[in-house]
Each structure stands twice: as structure tokens, then as C-alpha cells.
Motif scaffolding. Structure first.
Motif, mmCIF file in Angstrom:
data_model
loop_
_atom_site.group_PDB
_atom_site.id
_atom_site.type_symbol
_atom_site.label_atom_id
_atom_site.label_comp_id
_atom_site.label_asym_id
_atom_site.label_seq_id
_atom_site.Cartn_x
_atom_site.Cartn_y
_atom_site.Cartn_z
ATOM 1 N N TYR A 116 0.912 -1.240 0.073
ATOM 2 C CA TYR A 116 0.004 0.102 0.047
ATOM 3 C C TYR A 116 0.990 1.337 0.019
ATOM 4 O O TYR A 116 0.603 2.087 -0.711
ATOM 5 N N GLY A 117 1.904 1.200 0.739
ATOM 6 C CA GLY A 117 2.678 2.443 0.916
ATOM 7 C C GLY A 117 3.356 2.777 -0.458
ATOM 8 O O GLY A 117 3.503 3.922 -0.870
ATOM 9 N N TYR A 118 3.976 1.689 -1.025
ATOM 10 C CA TYR A 118 4.594 1.791 -2.426
ATOM 11 C C TYR A 118 3.621 2.216 -3.518
ATOM 12 O O TYR A 118 3.742 3.187 -4.465
ATOM 13 N N ALA A 119 2.345 1.669 -3.359
ATOM 14 C CA ALA A 119 1.203 2.056 -4.406
ATOM 15 C C ALA A 119 1.000 3.502 -4.225
ATOM 16 O O ALA A 119 0.814 4.558 -5.260
ATOM 17 N N ARG A 120 0.959 4.140 -3.084
ATOM 18 C CA ARG A 120 0.683 5.660 -2.746
ATOM 19 C C ARG A 120 1.630 6.372 -3.109
ATOM 20 O O ARG A 120 1.531 7.545 -3.797
ATOM 21 N N ARG A 121 3.010 5.851 -2.938
ATOM 22 C CA ARG A 121 4.134 6.692 -3.448
ATOM 23 C C ARG A 121 4.043 6.765 -4.993
ATOM 24 O O ARG A 121 4.231 7.732 -5.642
ATOM 25 N N ARG A 138 2.124 7.990 -11.467
ATOM 26 C CA ARG A 138 1.888 6.604 -12.169
ATOM 27 C C ARG A 138 1.425 5.726 -11.515
ATOM 28 O O ARG A 138 1.288 5.488 -10.209
ATOM 29 N N ARG A 139 0.267 5.121 -12.083
ATOM 30 C CA ARG A 139 -0.140 3.640 -11.464
ATOM 31 C C ARG A 139 0.770 2.686 -11.087
ATOM 32 O O ARG A 139 1.727 2.533 -12.038
ATOM 33 N N PRO A 140 0.675 1.961 -9.936
ATOM 34 C CA PRO A 140 1.837 0.896 -9.452
ATOM 35 C C PRO A 140 1.315 -0.335 -10.580
ATOM 36 O O PRO A 140 0.518 -0.503 -11.098
ATOM 37 N N ASP A 141 2.669 -0.849 -10.763
ATOM 38 C CA ASP A 141 2.320 -2.246 -11.472
ATOM 39 C C ASP A 141 1.731 -3.206 -10.707
ATOM 40 O O ASP A 141 1.748 -3.377 -9.495
ATOM 41 N N PRO A 142 0.338 -3.715 -11.367
ATOM 42 C CA PRO A 142 -0.403 -4.518 -10.780
ATOM 43 C C PRO A 142 0.198 -5.740 -9.987
ATOM 44 O O PRO A 142 -0.123 -6.112 -8.970
ATOM 45 N N SER A 143 1.397 -6.428 -10.226
ATOM 46 C CA SER A 143 2.117 -7.412 -9.582
ATOM 47 C C SER A 143 2.343 -6.841 -8.201
ATOM 48 O O SER A 143 2.747 -7.816 -7.267
ATOM 49 N N THR A 144 2.423 -5.659 -7.967
ATOM 50 C CA THR A 144 3.011 -5.069 -6.659
ATOM 51 C C THR A 144 2.114 -4.854 -5.719
ATOM 52 O O THR A 144 2.169 -4.547 -4.389
ATOM 53 N N VAL A 145 0.610 -5.090 -6.236
ATOM 54 C CA VAL A 145 -0.386 -4.730 -5.494
ATOM 55 C C VAL A 145 -1.016 -6.098 -4.570
ATOM 56 O O VAL A 145 -1.572 -6.840 -5.338
ATOM 57 N N ARG A 146 -1.055 -6.016 -3.300
ATOM 58 C CA ARG A 146 -1.423 -6.828 -2.763
ATOM 59 C C ARG A 146 -2.678 -6.533 -1.559
ATOM 60 O O ARG A 146 -2.367 -5.861 -0.638
ATOM 61 N N PRO A 147 -3.844 -6.922 -1.819
ATOM 62 C CA PRO A 147 -4.873 -6.243 -1.422
ATOM 63 C C PRO A 147 -4.987 -6.322 0.295
ATOM 64 O O PRO A 147 -5.260 -5.358 0.987
ATOM 65 N N GLU A 148 -4.405 -7.422 0.795
ATOM 66 C CA GLU A 148 -4.151 -7.631 2.218
ATOM 67 C C GLU A 148 -3.340 -6.457 2.880
ATOM 68 O O GLU A 148 -3.650 -6.220 3.872
ATOM 69 N N GLU A 149 -2.333 -6.011 2.136
ATOM 70 C CA GLU A 149 -1.560 -5.168 2.780
ATOM 71 C C GLU A 149 -2.146 -3.764 2.560
ATOM 72 O O GLU A 149 -1.810 -2.854 3.536
ATOM 73 N N PHE A 150 -3.108 -3.728 1.713
ATOM 74 C CA PHE A 150 -3.779 -2.243 1.646
ATOM 75 C C PHE A 150 -4.713 -2.370 3.001
ATOM 76 O O PHE A 150 -4.949 -1.518 3.758
ATOM 77 N N VAL A 151 -5.372 -3.548 3.107
ATOM 78 C CA VAL A 151 -6.311 -3.478 4.167
ATOM 79 C C VAL A 151 -5.959 -3.640 5.608
ATOM 80 O O VAL A 151 -6.507 -2.854 6.577
ATOM 81 N N ASN A 152 -4.601 -3.921 5.857
ATOM 82 C CA ASN A 152 -3.913 -4.122 7.049
ATOM 83 C C ASN A 152 -3.235 -2.762 7.333
ATOM 84 O O ASN A 152 -2.371 -2.587 8.246
ATOM 85 N N SER A 153 -3.310 -1.947 6.186
ATOM 86 C CA SER A 153 -2.750 -0.442 6.760
ATOM 87 C C SER A 153 -3.505 0.373 7.601
ATOM 88 O O SER A 153 -3.057 1.625 7.733
ATOM 89 N N PHE A 154 -4.657 0.178 8.226
ATOM 90 C CA PHE A 154 -5.471 0.988 8.611
ATOM 91 C C PHE A 154 -5.873 0.671 9.982
ATOM 92 O O PHE A 154 -5.938 -0.735 10.258
ATOM 93 N N ARG A 155 -5.900 1.403 10.778
ATOM 94 C CA ARG A 155 -6.286 1.233 12.274
ATOM 95 C C ARG A 155 -7.779 0.626 12.127
ATOM 96 O O ARG A 155 -8.732 0.664 11.441
ATOM 97 N N GLN A 156 -7.870 -0.573 13.381
ATOM 98 C CA GLN A 156 -9.116 -0.933 13.266
ATOM 99 C C GLN A 156 -9.805 -0.736 14.811
ATOM 100 O O GLN A 156 -9.006 -0.437 15.676
ATOM 101 N N ASP A 157 -10.879 -1.544 14.758
ATOM 102 C CA ASP A 157 -11.562 -1.013 16.233
ATOM 103 C C ASP A 157 -11.842 -2.303 16.976
ATOM 104 O O ASP A 157 -12.708 -2.505 17.651
ATOM 105 N N TYR A 158 -10.964 -3.494 16.852
ATOM 106 C CA TYR A 158 -11.222 -4.712 17.348
ATOM 107 C C TYR A 158 -10.870 -4.788 18.900
ATOM 108 O O TYR A 158 -9.906 -3.855 19.292
ATOM 109 N N GLU A 159 -11.598 -5.555 19.653
ATOM 110 C CA GLU A 159 -11.142 -5.432 20.928
ATOM 111 C C GLU A 159 -9.770 -6.240 21.222
ATOM 112 O O GLU A 159 -9.380 -7.111 20.516
ATOM 113 N N ARG A 160 -9.223 -5.736 22.141
ATOM 114 C CA ARG A 160 -7.677 -6.252 22.516
ATOM 115 C C ARG A 160 -7.753 -7.363 23.541
ATOM 116 O O ARG A 160 -8.506 -7.035 24.403
ATOM 117 N N PRO A 161 -6.862 -8.118 23.323
ATOM 118 C CA PRO A 161 -6.823 -9.384 24.643
ATOM 119 C C PRO A 161 -6.062 -8.661 25.817
ATOM 120 O O PRO A 161 -5.155 -7.576 25.665
#
Length: 517
Positions: free
Chosen positions: A96-101, A107-130
Motif C-alpha cells: 500500500y505504501g509503495y502504491a501511494r508513492r 503513475r499507477r503501480p504495477d499490478p504485480s506489486t498490489v497485494r490487497p491484504e496489505e492495503f487492508v492491514n494499513s489502517f487502524r481497526q476497532d477490534y477488542e484487544r486481549p
């Protein structure tokens, strides 16, 4: 995305087939507790819920299996339903960081460098903590605009940073790329400023070593206890200058050798690789490099943290090294990112709370017709290996969240249990295994995605954005319920205002830039 169609055994009624199948596989011996709606579980078991399958349960392949009757006559039977999804945890965010750069550079990032889980995991979540080490498990979701399709979010969270008190000391070996390409502004100079600031924030009982590499590698500073020696670290960092080619393999090998030589028992020993990963000299194959450091990695538990820099970046090599080197990667595009990574995240998250962590989601064949895991293409694990603790998983520290997003098509009129999500990990010190589970009922999917909790919406926007970039053509997105580029940009802008989160605002800016390219 890989699509899983859930199939029934032939010539059986659905509920009877399900009960017979689960009983035969030994899955009704214990069931996770949980009511309707989203649930964060402590791992207890009760009645009426489907736990993660036992190791002997295999994933259906769609091919029929041959069996024999008592008289030896061969016959064909249908395989068990394919209702499992298993993957190693991943907290990488570099994609995600490289795509934003790239988008900021026009320029659009090379599709081969785009991993959706890394986009999703780049943001704060509201999950309960153990309360202690390990994970909490939260499962929720919402309906999309496409008939019978929903997005289901599986959220795993570790304890907050500093929640359990003092962390163990750290022994950090910084492996710094000083090749000619690192002379570009925003590469070596940015790393130097960040390391100087971070050195002042580490504790007196922490240790630092510095290895540099260009055409060859050199240990500039052996493992040094900070205490009154911070000046030695500053002098070594400030004296770095870009030189020749990029022999990344030599740098990693020398870095691990230095880490082993300066190994501290009872400390967190980690190699931090800072590079644009544009390897052009020596060994440039990730698997070969990893083979050469395998002993140090496995015998001594030294983890790898990759920090990517530069407008041109060897994403594939860095990701492979981190995934197979028991670590993770981030990408630093400027001063704000560098301050966050080196000055806040790295000193705070030096400790580990879980090793070889894996997740498994069991979808209920009675309510789910098919499902798709978004991303995690390189982190899939065989279903039978979920409880095989010899199989490599992910390493996770405190303060992290891991999110897996699924597109799920429910059966018409389905009502009741939808999915059970389980996470398994090893204690970093004792290697003892632990598990936790969470549940989701179909009743929790009644609401629309775009009226759901803001953090669930942010997850969806990040995933839709990644899918658009990865497809290379916004007309060919595959994630169900895609709102289209204009509405996606509007959702992102609205969420930036609702959450008042600077990272969500940056996401909205990136989506806007992508629209204009």
C-alpha cells in the motif's frame, strides 16, 4: 481471488449430510461458544457451533474419490465440502505504501506489486484487544449491493503496546543499503535521519549493530550496548555515503552473521534491512539468500524487518525475504512515514507476542454457497497444516491487527451459523501452542455495507481500491458489490471526515489520484 464453491455430497439432504459429515470427521466433539451476531471469543467451547476442523480433515478438490464396497466392488463417492480457508498471518503494509508513492509520482503501480491484504492491514481497526499475549478474534460483516453477496471481516488483534509492562531488551542489527541508487533524495539520507532519532529513543539496555552493503558488505559497528555509547551509533550512521552496486545477498548474510555473533539471550534479536531492494550484484534470488541464513534464522529465532525506500523499489524481492524470513515489511515514502516507522512503531513493537501464527475460517455449508478470500495469495496454507506447528506461519508483535476480508455468497433464505474463525500461534518463549475462535451468524449481515461501522467501511474501500489497481482496468473488478470509481472516491472522502483519521484522508487522496491517471 480464489473462489470456493461449497458442494454437497450427492443423494443426501443438506442438514443430514452436514451432520453425518461432521460426525465422521470428528468435528462435533467440541464446538465454540457464541451467540448471534459478531463475536470476539476467548476460545471456550460450548454447543451448536462449528470449530476449526481437526488436522485429519482435508479440503475437497472437486474430484471424486474411489472407495470399495464390502465385496471389493469399486464405487465413486463425492468429496467432502470445500468450506475451509487457511492462511499464515501477515502484517506487511509495504504494498500500500509503495502504491501511494507511485500515485503521488503520477503513475499507477504495477499490478504485480498490489497485494490487497496489505492495503487492508494499513489502517487502524476497532477490534477488542486481549488482556495478555495472543489474540482476540472478531468476526462481522455487511451486505453488498449485489444479490446474496456480503463482505465478512475476520479481525485478529494483539494486546496494546506496553500493556503487559516492560518489554525485553532489543538487539537490533541494521543492514543498510549504501549502493549508488540510495543517493537519491529520500533514501539513504532519510534512513540516516530516522536512525539518529530512533537511537535516542531506544533504552540504555538495548543493543545496536550496523552492517552496510554495496558491492560487498561490511560490519561498521559490532553489537554495542547503548548505555553511554550512543555517540558511536550516531557516528557510524552519519558517516554513511552511497557508493557502488547493490549486493543485497551479501548484506543480508553479513547482517545475520553479525546478529548471531552479538546474540543476546533473553532479548529480541532482529535484523532490520533498509534498502530499495534493487539487487544487481551477487546473489539476487530470495530463496538462495534465505538458504544461506537459514541456520541463524531457525536456530536463534532472529526475525527480519524489511524497510523499503525509493521511487524505484524491488518489491517482490523484499516481500519474499520478509515472508520467508519470519518477518514483515513496510514502505517509507517520506519524513512522516519514516518518523512513524523508526521513531514510534519499531521501538514500541520490538517484542513478539506470537510465532508461526495461522488463521483458519470454516464456513457453514448450510448457509454459505461460496466464498472468496481477498488477497493473501502468497500466504495460503494447506488446511491440514493448520495445527501442524512445524509449518511456518507469521510473526506478530504487540499493537498489531490482522484483517482478512471475505466475499461470501449466502444460500437463499439461509439463517443461522455462518462461519467460525480460529487463530493458532506459538508462544515466543515456550513454543506452547494456543488457539482462539470467533463466530458469525447470518443475522449480522442484515445491514448494508455503506451504513455499517466506519472501520468496516474503510476495510471495504481499501480492498475495492486494491482490486481496481490490481486488475489494471477499473471495468474488470472482481470483488462483488464494487461501487465503481466515482462512488468509491466519495465513500473514501466521507469516511475521512467521519473518522477524522489522517491515514483515511491519505487513502481518499490516493483514490482521487488514481481516478485522474
Amino acid at each position: 481471488m480464489e473462489t470456493h464453491h461449497i458442494r454437497w455430497p450427492r443423494a443426501t439432504r443438506p442438514r443430514a449430510a452436514l451432520i453425518a459429515l461432521l460426525a465422521a470427521a470428528g468435528l462435533l466433539t467440541g464446538c465454540s461458544a457464541g451467540g448471534s451476531g459478531s463475536h470476539s471469543s476467548d476460545g471456550s467451547y460450548g454447543e451448536g457451533r462449528l470449530p476449526a476442523p481437526a488436522p485429519a480433515q482435508s479440503q475437497g478438490s472437486g474430484e471424486q474419490r474411489g472407495e470399495q464396497d464390502e465385496d471389493g466392488t469399486a464405487r465413486e463417492v463425492a468429496p467432502p465440502p470445500d468450506y475451509l480457508s487457511t492462511f499464515a498471518l501477515d502484517v506487511d503494509t509495504a504494498s500500500y505504501g509503495y502504491a501511494r508513492r507511485s500515485l503521488a509520482d503520477g503513475r499507477r503501480p504495477d499490478p504485480s506489486t498490489v497485494r490487497p491484504e496489505e492495503f487492508v492491514n494499513s489502517f487502524r481497526q476497532d477490534y477488542e484487544r486481549p488482556d495478555g499475549n495472543g489474540f482476540s478474534v472478531t468476526v462481522d460483516g455487511a451486505r453488498t449491493d449485489r444479490r446474496d453477496w456480503s463482505l465478512v471481516r475476520v479481525g485478529l488483534a494483539t494486546r496494546s503496546t506496553g500493556q503487559s509492562g516492560e518489554r525485553p531488551p532489543a538487539a537490533l542489527t541494521f543492514v543498510i543499503d549504501i549502493s549508488g541508487s540510495m543517493g537519491e533524495p529520500g533514501r539513504l539520507d532519510l534512513a540516516q535521519r530516522s536512525l539518529d532519532t530512533m537511537t535516542d529513543r531506544l533504552r540504555d539496555d538495548d543493543s545496536v549493530a550496523i552492517v552496510t552493503f554495496s558491492d560487498k558488505a561490511e560490519t561498521v559497528l559490532p553489537m554495542t550496548r547503548l548505555g553511554d555509547h550512543r555517540g558511536l551509533v550516531h557516528d557510524a550512521v552519519d558517516g554513511l555515503e552511497p557508493t557502488f552496486s547493490t549486493n543485497l545477498g551479501a548484506g543480508v548474510e553479513t547482517g545475520y552473521a553479525t546478529a548471531v555473533e552479538g546474540l543476546r539471550r533473553g532479548a529480541t534479536n532482529r535484523v532490520v534491512l533498509i534498502s530499495d531492494a534493487l539487487a544487481n550484484d551477487g546473489d539476487t534470488d530470495a530463496d538462495s539468500i534465505l538458504d544461506r541464513i537459514d541456520g541463524a534464522r531457525r536456530e536463534h529465532g532472529i526475525t527480519l524487518f524489511g524497510v523499503g525506500v525509493g521511487s524505484d523499489y524491488g518489491d517482490a524481492l523484499m516481500e519474499r525475504l520478509a515472508d520467508k524470513g519470519d518477518g514483515h515489511t513496510v514502505y517509507v515514502s517520506g519524513e512522516d512515514d519514516a518518523r512513524k516507522v523508526f521513531c514510534d512503531e519499531l521501538p514500541q513493537n520490538i517484542d513478539l507476542v506470537a510465532r508461526d501464527a495461522k488463521a483458519q475460517v470454516a464456513f457453514d455449508p448450510e448457509t454459505v454457497a461460496e466464498f472468496r478470500l481477498v488477497g493473501y495469495d502468497d500466504r495460503r496454507v494447506a488446511d491440514d497444516d493448520f495445527r501442524d506447528d512445524r509449518v511456518d506461519g507469521g510473526e506478530v508483535g504487540p499493537g498489531h491487527t490482522v484483517t482478512a476480508l471475505y466475499a461470501v455468497r449466502t444460500r437463499s433464505g439461509a439463517d443461522g451459523h455462518l462461519a467460525t474463525a480460529s487463530v493458532r500461534w506459538l508462544d515466543p518463549g515456550t513454543r506452547a501452542p494456543h488457539e482462539r475462535t470467533g463466530q458469525l451468524e447470518t443475522g449480522s449481515l442484515d445491514g448494508s455495507l455503506w451504513t455499517a461501522a466506519p472501520r468496516l467501511q474503510v476495510t471495504a474501500v481499501a480492498a475495492y481500491f486494491a482490486e481496481a489497481l490490481r486488475s489494471g482496468d477499473e471495468r474488470h473488478r472482481t470483488l462483488p458489490g464494487d461501487p465503481g470509481p466515482t462512488d468509491l472516491a466519495q465513500h473514501a472522502a466521507d469516511l475521512a471526515r467521519t473518522t477524522e483519521d489522517e491515514e483515511v484522508r491519505r487513502l481518499a487522496d490516493a483514490i482521487d489520484r488514481a481516478q485522474r491517471l
